[in-house]
Design an enzyme around this catalytic site. Structure first.
Site, PDB file in Angstrom:
ATOM      1  N   THR A  85       4.907   1.559   6.357  1.00  0.00           N
ATOM      2  CA  THR A  85       3.004   0.839   6.329  1.00  0.00           C
ATOM      3  C   THR A  85       2.804   1.377   7.318  1.00  0.00           C
ATOM      4  O   THR A  85       3.348   2.410   8.222  1.00  0.00           O
ATOM      5  CB  THR A  85       2.511  -0.592   6.747  1.00  0.00           C
ATOM      6  OG1 THR A  85       1.338  -0.686   7.045  1.00  0.00           O
ATOM      7  CG2 THR A  85       3.746  -1.149   7.812  1.00  0.00           C
ATOM      8  N   ASP A 129       5.666  -5.673   5.669  1.00  0.00           N
ATOM      9  CA  ASP A 129       6.581  -6.810   5.811  1.00  0.00           C
ATOM     10  C   ASP A 129       5.951  -7.869   4.527  1.00  0.00           C
ATOM     11  O   ASP A 129       6.391  -9.067   4.318  1.00  0.00           O
ATOM     12  CB  ASP A 129       5.205  -8.319   6.513  1.00  0.00           C
ATOM     13  CG  ASP A 129       3.845  -7.626   6.989  1.00  0.00           C
ATOM     14  OD1 ASP A 129       3.234  -6.899   6.029  1.00  0.00           O
ATOM     15  OD2 ASP A 129       3.152  -8.198   7.755  1.00  0.00           O
ATOM     16  N   ASP A 156       0.202   0.837   8.635  1.00  0.00           N
ATOM     17  CA  ASP A 156      -0.049   0.099   9.976  1.00  0.00           C
ATOM     18  C   ASP A 156       0.645   0.002  11.496  1.00  0.00           C
ATOM     19  O   ASP A 156       0.897  -0.193  12.521  1.00  0.00           O
ATOM     20  CB  ASP A 156      -0.503  -1.479   9.600  1.00  0.00           C
ATOM     21  CG  ASP A 156      -1.894  -1.659   8.074  1.00  0.00           C
ATOM     22  OD1 ASP A 156      -2.280  -0.405   8.077  1.00  0.00           O
ATOM     23  OD2 ASP A 156      -1.872  -2.865   7.645  1.00  0.00           O
ATOM     24  N   ARG A 171     -25.788  12.071  18.478  1.00  0.00           N
ATOM     25  CA  ARG A 171     -26.185  10.812  18.243  1.00  0.00           C
ATOM     26  C   ARG A 171     -25.288   9.823  18.764  1.00  0.00           C
ATOM     27  O   ARG A 171     -24.103   9.916  19.310  1.00  0.00           O
ATOM     28  CB  ARG A 171     -25.717  11.254  16.069  1.00  0.00           C
ATOM     29  CG  ARG A 171     -27.265  11.538  16.031  1.00  0.00           C
ATOM     30  CD  ARG A 171     -25.917  11.547  14.058  1.00  0.00           C
ATOM     31  NE  ARG A 171     -27.547  11.887  13.002  1.00  0.00           N
ATOM     32  CZ  ARG A 171     -27.116  12.742  11.952  1.00  0.00           C
ATOM     33  NH1 ARG A 171     -25.738  13.120  11.682  1.00  0.00           N
ATOM     34  NH2 ARG A 171     -28.296  13.102  10.958  1.00  0.00           N
ATOM     35  N   ASP A 187       3.232  -2.217  11.954  1.00  0.00           N
ATOM     36  CA  ASP A 187       2.898  -3.912  12.172  1.00  0.00           C
ATOM     37  C   ASP A 187       4.201  -4.539  11.892  1.00  0.00           C
ATOM     38  O   ASP A 187       4.061  -5.687  12.206  1.00  0.00           O
ATOM     39  CB  ASP A 187       2.167  -4.578  11.864  1.00  0.00           C
ATOM     40  CG  ASP A 187       1.305  -4.644  10.319  1.00  0.00           C
ATOM     41  OD1 ASP A 187       2.208  -4.260   9.500  1.00  0.00           O
ATOM     42  OD2 ASP A 187       0.824  -4.978  10.001  1.00  0.00           O
ATOM     43  N   HIS A 216      -9.355   4.407   2.953  1.00  0.00           N
ATOM     44  CA  HIS A 216      -7.783   5.022   2.320  1.00  0.00           C
ATOM     45  C   HIS A 216      -7.287   6.820   2.029  1.00  0.00           C
ATOM     46  O   HIS A 216      -6.379   7.160   1.858  1.00  0.00           O
ATOM     47  CB  HIS A 216      -7.883   4.759   1.280  1.00  0.00           C
ATOM     48  CG  HIS A 216      -7.918   3.533   0.613  1.00  0.00           C
ATOM     49  ND1 HIS A 216      -9.178   2.704   0.146  1.00  0.00           N
ATOM     50  CD2 HIS A 216      -7.109   2.688   0.416  1.00  0.00           C
ATOM     51  CE1 HIS A 216      -8.585   1.493  -0.250  1.00  0.00           C
ATOM     52  NE2 HIS A 216      -7.358   1.132  -0.003  1.00  0.00           N
ATOM     53  N   ARG A 225      -5.203  -3.298   9.409  1.00  0.00           N
ATOM     54  CA  ARG A 225      -5.428  -4.736   9.088  1.00  0.00           C
ATOM     55  C   ARG A 225      -5.327  -5.547  10.625  1.00  0.00           C
ATOM     56  O   ARG A 225      -6.705  -4.967  11.318  1.00  0.00           O
ATOM     57  CB  ARG A 225      -3.591  -5.089   8.040  1.00  0.00           C
ATOM     58  CG  ARG A 225      -4.368  -6.427   7.866  1.00  0.00           C
ATOM     59  CD  ARG A 225      -3.751  -6.116   6.921  1.00  0.00           C
ATOM     60  NE  ARG A 225      -4.104  -6.142   5.066  1.00  0.00           N
ATOM     61  CZ  ARG A 225      -3.145  -6.298   3.579  1.00  0.00           C
ATOM     62  NH1 ARG A 225      -2.204  -6.217   4.273  1.00  0.00           N
ATOM     63  NH2 ARG A 225      -3.753  -5.959   3.019  1.00  0.00           N
ATOM     64  N   GLY A 245       0.814  -1.303  -0.133  1.00  0.00           N
ATOM     65  CA  GLY A 245       0.237  -0.029  -0.114  1.00  0.00           C
ATOM     66  C   GLY A 245       0.615   1.074   0.000  1.00  0.00           C
ATOM     67  O   GLY A 245       2.115   1.559   0.028  1.00  0.00           O
ATOM     68  N   ARG A 299       1.433  -4.818  -4.954  1.00  0.00           N
ATOM     69  CA  ARG A 299       0.779  -6.030  -4.746  1.00  0.00           C
ATOM     70  C   ARG A 299       1.499  -6.947  -4.728  1.00  0.00           C
ATOM     71  O   ARG A 299       0.795  -8.564  -4.636  1.00  0.00           O
ATOM     72  CB  ARG A 299      -0.597  -5.883  -3.923  1.00  0.00           C
ATOM     73  CG  ARG A 299      -0.458  -4.438  -2.711  1.00  0.00           C
ATOM     74  CD  ARG A 299      -1.681  -5.696  -1.246  1.00  0.00           C
ATOM     75  NE  ARG A 299      -2.524  -4.301  -1.199  1.00  0.00           N
ATOM     76  CZ  ARG A 299      -1.976  -3.764   0.620  1.00  0.00           C
ATOM     77  NH1 ARG A 299      -0.724  -4.070   0.290  1.00  0.00           N
ATOM     78  NH2 ARG A 299      -2.323  -2.321   1.097  1.00  0.00           N
TER      79      ARG A 299
HETATM   80  O1  F6P Z   1      -1.238  -1.894   4.431  1.00  0.00           O
HETATM   81  C1  F6P Z   1      -1.858  -1.222   4.687  1.00  0.00           C
HETATM   82  C2  F6P Z   1      -3.383  -0.699   4.303  1.00  0.00           C
HETATM   83  O2  F6P Z   1      -4.349   0.138   4.149  1.00  0.00           O
HETATM   84  C3  F6P Z   1      -4.097  -1.651   5.268  1.00  0.00           C
HETATM   85  O3  F6P Z   1      -4.497  -0.829   6.408  1.00  0.00           O
HETATM   86  C4  F6P Z   1      -5.451  -1.864   4.732  1.00  0.00           C
HETATM   87  O4  F6P Z   1      -6.334  -3.207   5.321  1.00  0.00           O
HETATM   88  C5  F6P Z   1      -5.294  -2.614   3.575  1.00  0.00           C
HETATM   89  O5  F6P Z   1      -3.071  -1.927   3.250  1.00  0.00           O
HETATM   90  C6  F6P Z   1      -5.418  -2.348   2.595  1.00  0.00           C
HETATM   91  O6  F6P Z   1      -4.741  -2.434   1.046  1.00  0.00           O
HETATM   92  P1  F6P Z   1      -5.832  -1.986  -0.237  1.00  0.00           P
HETATM   93  O7  F6P Z   1      -5.340  -0.305  -0.323  1.00  0.00           O
HETATM   94  O8  F6P Z   1      -4.881  -3.139  -1.529  1.00  0.00           O
HETATM   95  O9  F6P Z   1      -7.107  -1.814  -1.359  1.00  0.00           O
END
Ligand code: F6P
Length: 331
Positions: free
Chosen positions: A124, A102, A126, A161, A128, A272, A170, A10, A71
């Protein structure tokens, strides 16, 4: 010396700052830099961009990646490793710097194991990747998510609300936890801590009974509902690294809360949006330091390593160690 550089997985804010730093450092040492386009796809079917300072001088503050990304997984392509090795030779590369999470780095490790001169840079949103305090893009994603949660609080308070905000990340809850805490969310649900719908409903009822009129809940896209059939996903398709497309837990939870409590509940999924836009100063600085360190590793003939951030210092760790497990939140 001729160095290839690619960005995989990503996109993330700060990638261009890293690319710029690599080009500048290479220029200082008199090295040539070749940008490989579209991540590992560009090593399977060569697509390149000769990188000079002129190409990168104005990109430090621009989100995304000027090298494009994908990817694509060469390990899932028949003869993939051989093809990548051939491209490496054909492009007359002495080393390759792979910037990614990763997935991208696992390919880098496999290539390094097969004898190729590869260095990794962790990226990333994330956050992670193990053995580093931060990955490129995480800080920007947290800040963007924090502003989104704060904006939604205004709406939730004005309309009295509940709002459920679904945050990317992820299988790790870093972005949801940090942005949720920074924005003062009432409840944060992360993959590391499976939850029951009935407990969330009880929490909402308790808050409302105490006089609160609105509520902000941050839920990580990969949060785990105990006793549910699995993760909430968009569909059943998987990418070349075996990842499902997560998404939908916010909508699901909002409906459950509204049905159980009768309180109007909205779900918002920034998706995104938190992965784009200009990087924060922190991401620009860290990516710059990573880029410099990666070129220095190549210059020193040190491969199979990843640059990392530990307690403010740039260090290096073996790719094998960084990839041995996912970095999750320590309970
Ligand atoms: O790895 C980064 C990330 O944005 C995750 O948080 C998310 O689940 C995934 O990529 C979404 O991937 P794509 O842009 O391929 O839909």
């Amino acid at each position: 010396m001729r160095i290839g550089v690619l960005t995989g997985g990503g996109d993330a804010p700060g990638l261009n700052a890293a690319i710029r730093a690599i080009v500048k450092r290479c220029e200082k040492y008199g090295f040539e830099v070749v940008g490989i386009k579209y991540g590992w796809a560009g090593m399977l079917k060569p697509e390149t961009l000769e990188l000079e300072y002129e190409n990168v001088k104005d990109v430090v503050g621009i989100g995304g990646t000027i090298l494009k990304t994908s990817r694509t997984n060469p390990l899932k392509t028949p003869g993939g490793i051989k093809t990548v090795a051939k491209t490496f030779k054909d492009l007359r590369l002495d080393a390759l710097i792979a910037i990614g999470g990763d997935d991208t780095l696992s390919v880098a490790k496999a290539l390094s194991d097969s004898g190729m001169n590869v260095v990794g840079v962790p990226k990333t949103i994330d956050n992670d990747v193990s053995e580093t305090d931060a990955t490129i893009g995480f800080d920007t994603a947290v800040n963007t998510a924090m502003h989104i949660i704060e904006s939604l609080r205004d709406m939730a308070e004005s309309h009295e609300r509940i709002v459920v905000v679904e945050i990317m990340g992820r299988h790790a809850g870093w972005i949801a936890l940090h942005s949720g805490l920074a924005a003062g969310a009432d409840l944060i649900l992360i993959p590391e801590e499976p939850f029951k719908i009935e407990d969330v409903v009880k929490f909402v009822e308790k808050k409302m009974a105490s006089g609160q009129k609105s509520l902000v809940i941050a839920v990580a896209e990969g949060a785990v509902i105990a006793d549910y059939k699995g993760l909430v996903t968009k569909d059943t398709s998987v990418d070349q690294f075996g990842h499902v497309r997560l998404g939908g837990i916010g909508e699901f939870l909002a409906k459950e809360i509204e049905n159980a409590t009768g309180i109007e509940t909205r779900a918002v999924t920034p998706a995104h949006i938190i992965r784009g836009g200009p990087p924060t100063a922190f991401d620009r600085m860290m990516a710059t330091r990573y880029g410099i360190a990666a070129v220095d590793l190549v210059k020193g003939g040190k491969f199979g390593l990843m640059v990392a951030l530990k307690a403010g210092e740039i260090v290096t760790v073996p790719l094998s160690k960084a990839l041995s497990k996912m970095k999750n939140i320590n309970k």
